[in-house]
Scaffold this motif. Structure first.
Motif, PDB file in Angstrom:
ATOM      1  N   TRP A 181       0.942  -1.258  -0.186  1.00 24.05           N
ATOM      2  CA  TRP A 181       0.070  -0.085  -0.045  1.00 24.05           C
ATOM      3  C   TRP A 181       1.072   1.319  -0.004  1.00 24.05           C
ATOM      4  N   LEU A 182       1.925   1.148   0.838  1.00 22.83           N
ATOM      5  CA  LEU A 182       2.833   2.436   1.058  1.00 22.83           C
ATOM      6  C   LEU A 182       3.479   2.658  -0.436  1.00 22.83           C
ATOM      7  N   TRP A 183       4.037   1.572  -0.676  1.00 21.00           N
ATOM      8  CA  TRP A 183       4.802   1.718  -2.055  1.00 21.00           C
ATOM      9  C   TRP A 183       4.148   2.114  -3.394  1.00 21.00           C
ATOM     10  N   MET A 184       2.758   1.738  -3.272  1.00 24.44           N
ATOM     11  CA  MET A 184       1.766   2.046  -4.331  1.00 24.44           C
ATOM     12  C   MET A 184       1.435   3.356  -4.376  1.00 24.44           C
ATOM     13  N   THR A 185       1.336   3.905  -3.113  1.00 27.61           N
ATOM     14  CA  THR A 185       0.862   5.362  -2.972  1.00 27.61           C
ATOM     15  C   THR A 185       2.154   6.273  -3.191  1.00 27.61           C
ATOM     16  N   GLU A 186       3.491   5.876  -2.735  1.00 30.46           N
ATOM     17  CA  GLU A 186       4.461   6.836  -3.042  1.00 30.46           C
ATOM     18  C   GLU A 186       4.619   6.828  -4.591  1.00 30.46           C
ATOM     19  N   LYS A 187       4.455   5.844  -5.231  1.00 33.20           N
ATOM     20  CA  LYS A 187       4.863   5.965  -6.735  1.00 33.20           C
ATOM     21  C   LYS A 187       3.365   6.811  -7.455  1.00 33.20           C
ATOM     22  N   SER A 188       2.263   6.650  -6.879  1.00 31.96           N
ATOM     23  CA  SER A 188       1.316   7.412  -7.430  1.00 31.96           C
ATOM     24  C   SER A 188       1.559   9.052  -7.285  1.00 31.96           C
ATOM     25  N   VAL A 189       2.396   9.386  -6.437  1.00 29.64           N
ATOM     26  CA  VAL A 189       2.702  10.736  -6.158  1.00 29.64           C
ATOM     27  C   VAL A 189       3.926  11.094  -7.285  1.00 29.64           C
ATOM     28  N   ASP A 190       4.624  10.069  -7.447  1.00 27.41           N
ATOM     29  CA  ASP A 190       5.528  10.386  -8.851  1.00 27.41           C
ATOM     30  C   ASP A 190       4.937  10.411 -10.140  1.00 27.41           C
ATOM     31  N   HIS A 191       3.715   9.724 -10.110  1.00 28.64           N
ATOM     32  CA  HIS A 191       3.069   9.823 -11.265  1.00 28.64           C
ATOM     33  C   HIS A 191       2.359  11.028 -11.719  1.00 28.64           C
ATOM     34  N   LEU A 192       1.634  11.430 -10.285  1.00 25.54           N
ATOM     35  CA  LEU A 192       0.707  12.597 -10.384  1.00 25.54           C
ATOM     36  C   LEU A 192       1.784  13.716 -10.395  1.00 25.54           C
ATOM     37  N   GLY A 193       3.119  13.817 -10.193  1.00 24.36           N
ATOM     38  CA  GLY A 193       3.986  14.971 -10.476  1.00 24.36           C
ATOM     39  C   GLY A 193       4.440  14.890 -11.840  1.00 24.36           C
ATOM     40  N   TYR A 195       2.424  13.449 -14.719  1.00 25.08           N
ATOM     41  CA  TYR A 195       1.636  13.679 -15.663  1.00 25.08           C
ATOM     42  C   TYR A 195       0.190  14.672 -15.299  1.00 25.08           C
ATOM     43  N   GLY A 196       0.222  14.931 -13.867  1.00 23.71           N
ATOM     44  CA  GLY A 196      -0.816  15.927 -13.572  1.00 23.71           C
ATOM     45  C   GLY A 196      -2.262  15.129 -12.879  1.00 23.71           C
ATOM     46  N   PHE A 197      -2.150  13.784 -13.262  1.00 22.66           N
ATOM     47  CA  PHE A 197      -3.151  13.047 -12.551  1.00 22.66           C
ATOM     48  C   PHE A 197      -2.894  11.488 -12.290  1.00 22.66           C
ATOM     49  N   HIS A 198      -3.645  10.814 -11.609  1.00 24.57           N
ATOM     50  CA  HIS A 198      -3.215   9.203 -11.332  1.00 24.57           C
ATOM     51  C   HIS A 198      -4.557   8.681 -11.120  1.00 24.57           C
ATOM     52  N   GLU A 199      -4.571   7.272 -11.487  1.00 21.58           N
ATOM     53  CA  GLU A 199      -5.756   6.566 -11.219  1.00 21.58           C
ATOM     54  C   GLU A 199      -5.268   5.234 -10.953  1.00 21.58           C
ATOM     55  N   PHE A 200      -5.544   4.546  -9.820  1.00 17.63           N
ATOM     56  CA  PHE A 200      -5.134   3.232  -9.757  1.00 17.63           C
ATOM     57  C   PHE A 200      -5.767   2.206 -10.477  1.00 17.63           C
ATOM     58  N   PHE A 252       5.685  -3.675 -12.569  1.00 18.78           N
ATOM     59  CA  PHE A 252       5.027  -2.705 -13.410  1.00 18.78           C
ATOM     60  C   PHE A 252       3.591  -2.401 -12.995  1.00 18.78           C
ATOM     61  N   TYR A 253       2.706  -3.347 -12.924  1.00 18.99           N
ATOM     62  CA  TYR A 253       1.380  -3.268 -12.742  1.00 18.99           C
ATOM     63  C   TYR A 253       1.132  -2.687 -11.399  1.00 18.99           C
ATOM     64  N   PHE A 254       1.735  -2.934 -10.357  1.00 18.81           N
ATOM     65  CA  PHE A 254       1.692  -2.490  -9.085  1.00 18.81           C
ATOM     66  C   PHE A 254       2.352  -1.368  -8.660  1.00 18.81           C
ATOM     67  N   MET A 255       3.427  -0.779  -9.286  1.00 16.36           N
ATOM     68  CA  MET A 255       4.338   0.120  -8.886  1.00 16.36           C
ATOM     69  C   MET A 255       4.738   1.168 -10.182  1.00 16.36           C
ATOM     70  N   ASN A 256       4.325   0.838 -11.351  1.00 14.45           N
ATOM     71  CA  ASN A 256       4.467   1.868 -12.469  1.00 14.45           C
ATOM     72  C   ASN A 256       6.130   2.036 -12.838  1.00 14.45           C
ATOM     73  N   ILE A 257       6.633   0.734 -12.616  1.00 10.95           N
ATOM     74  CA  ILE A 257       8.236   0.868 -12.701  1.00 10.95           C
ATOM     75  C   ILE A 257       8.404  -0.161 -13.775  1.00 10.95           C
ATOM     76  N   TRP A 258       9.167   0.226 -14.802  1.00 13.15           N
ATOM     77  CA  TRP A 258       9.295  -0.757 -16.079  1.00 13.15           C
ATOM     78  C   TRP A 258      10.851  -0.808 -16.406  1.00 13.15           C
ATOM     79  N   PHE A 259      11.330  -2.258 -16.288  1.00 19.76           N
ATOM     80  CA  PHE A 259      12.752  -2.566 -16.159  1.00 19.76           C
ATOM     81  C   PHE A 259      12.929  -2.991 -17.720  1.00 19.76           C
ATOM     82  N   HIS A 260      13.068  -2.141 -18.563  1.00 21.04           N
ATOM     83  CA  HIS A 260      12.995  -2.657 -20.131  1.00 21.04           C
ATOM     84  C   HIS A 260      14.231  -3.374 -20.571  1.00 21.04           C
ATOM     85  N   ALA A 261      15.336  -2.735 -20.031  1.00 19.99           N
ATOM     86  CA  ALA A 261      16.779  -3.219 -20.494  1.00 19.99           C
ATOM     87  C   ALA A 261      16.911  -4.698 -19.522  1.00 19.99           C
TER      88      ALA A 261
END
Length: 289
Positions: A181-193, A195-200, A252-261
């Motif tokens: 819960w904590l980590w998803m909320t923290e990453k939502s703040v990054d996403h909000l900063g 893109y200006g919006f965030h939706e779980f 990626f699906y839970f915290m929006n972090i994508w490790f492409h390489a």
């Protein structure tokens, strides 16, 4: 230990076409991501003025000369040129070493502000091991065996040690769903900063609603990391790679972090592409005859 050494540094008396192609694809992927990361870092250099957290070589030399100057671009050109020459086998013994030094300099300059990423670590260690392979091994068979084996070892060690450090730092309660819960909320703040919006998304909403589900997700992730040492063995390597890829998809699906390489290199490393190519070539020859 003998079995571990064999499965890590499996050497062929005669280098097959498939194994050689497999290595060349790995080599090209590492070069591409090194190029991509470094020029991306260079685009940030003009915004940095101070070293907040010295990393690597920056602990011993002053790298502030790279800020507000053209030096990062020169280093980027040197990295690109040396890696291309290394791939073309022109002065190969030292070209990848030059490329790695440039990669490291740009890394410590870009992340001197205190943020240390995971995304480029596998590319960096792979480039270093390729450089060492070309410096110390003249025979192709020995060089490729060393490079593959050492990347297998450090990849497995990295994931297993990541799981162990979680247990050391937090204990078995690390997989408590409320941490997710904590980590998803923290990453939502990054996403909000950004893109200006965030939706779980749907999975995040389920994790927030049901603690057991969130706990199960973290437990699976922790067990997958602790099993990273299975990367060292040929028979278990494809299975742990599938598990690790699933781990990264989950991140990626839970915290929006994508490790492409990571994903690309794991796909190249985790499966016996060389054997499959050799089998296919033999099959095609059999059909033709």
């Amino acid at each position: 230990m003998k079995k571990l050494t064999y499965y890590l540094f499996e050497e062929e008396k005669e280098l097959s076409v498939g194994r050689h192609l497999h290595f060349r694809v790995l080599e090209l992927a590492v070069i591409w991501f090194a190029y991509k990361f470094c020029w991306y870092w260079i685009s940030f250099m003009d915004r940095i003025s101070d070293v907040v957290l010295p990393l690597g070589i920056a602990k011993y030399i002053d790298i502030s000369f790279m800020f507000g100057s053209h030096y990062p671009r020169y280093i980027g050109i040197a990295l690109t040129t040396s890696c291309i020459l290394g791939y073309l086998r022109i002065g190969t013994k030292y070209m990848y070493s030059i490329g790695f030094i440039c990669f490291h300099l740009l890394f410590v300059a870009r992340y001197s502000l205190g943020e240390i990423p995971h995304s480029s670590n596998l590319t960096g260690i792979s480039l270093l091991l390729i450089a060492l392979g070309f410096m110390f091994f003249k025979k192709k068979e020995e060089r490729i065996a060393f490079i593959f084996g050492s990347i297998f070892f450090f990849t497995g060690l990295a994931y297993t040690s990541a799981g162990i450090t979680k247990l050391i730092g937090t204990g078995i309660n690390w997989s408590d769903g409320r941490h997710l819960w904590l980590w998803m909320t923290e990453k939502s703040v990054d996403h909000l900063g950004i893109y200006g919006f965030h939706e779980f998304n749907f999975l995040q909403q389920i994790a927030f609603e049901y603690i057991p589900f969130a706990t199960l997700i973290l437990t699976i992730g922790l067990l997958t990391e602790l099993s990273g040492f299975l990367f060292w063995f040929r028979k278990t390597r494809p299975f742990i790679v599938i598990g690790i890829i699933g781990l990264h998809v989950g991140i990626f699906y839970f915290m929006n972090i994508w490790f492409h390489a990571f994903m690309v290199e794991l796909l190249i490393l985790g499966f016996p592409w060389g054997r499959w190519v050799d089998w296919l070539m033999k099959k095609l020859k059999f059909i033709r005859s």
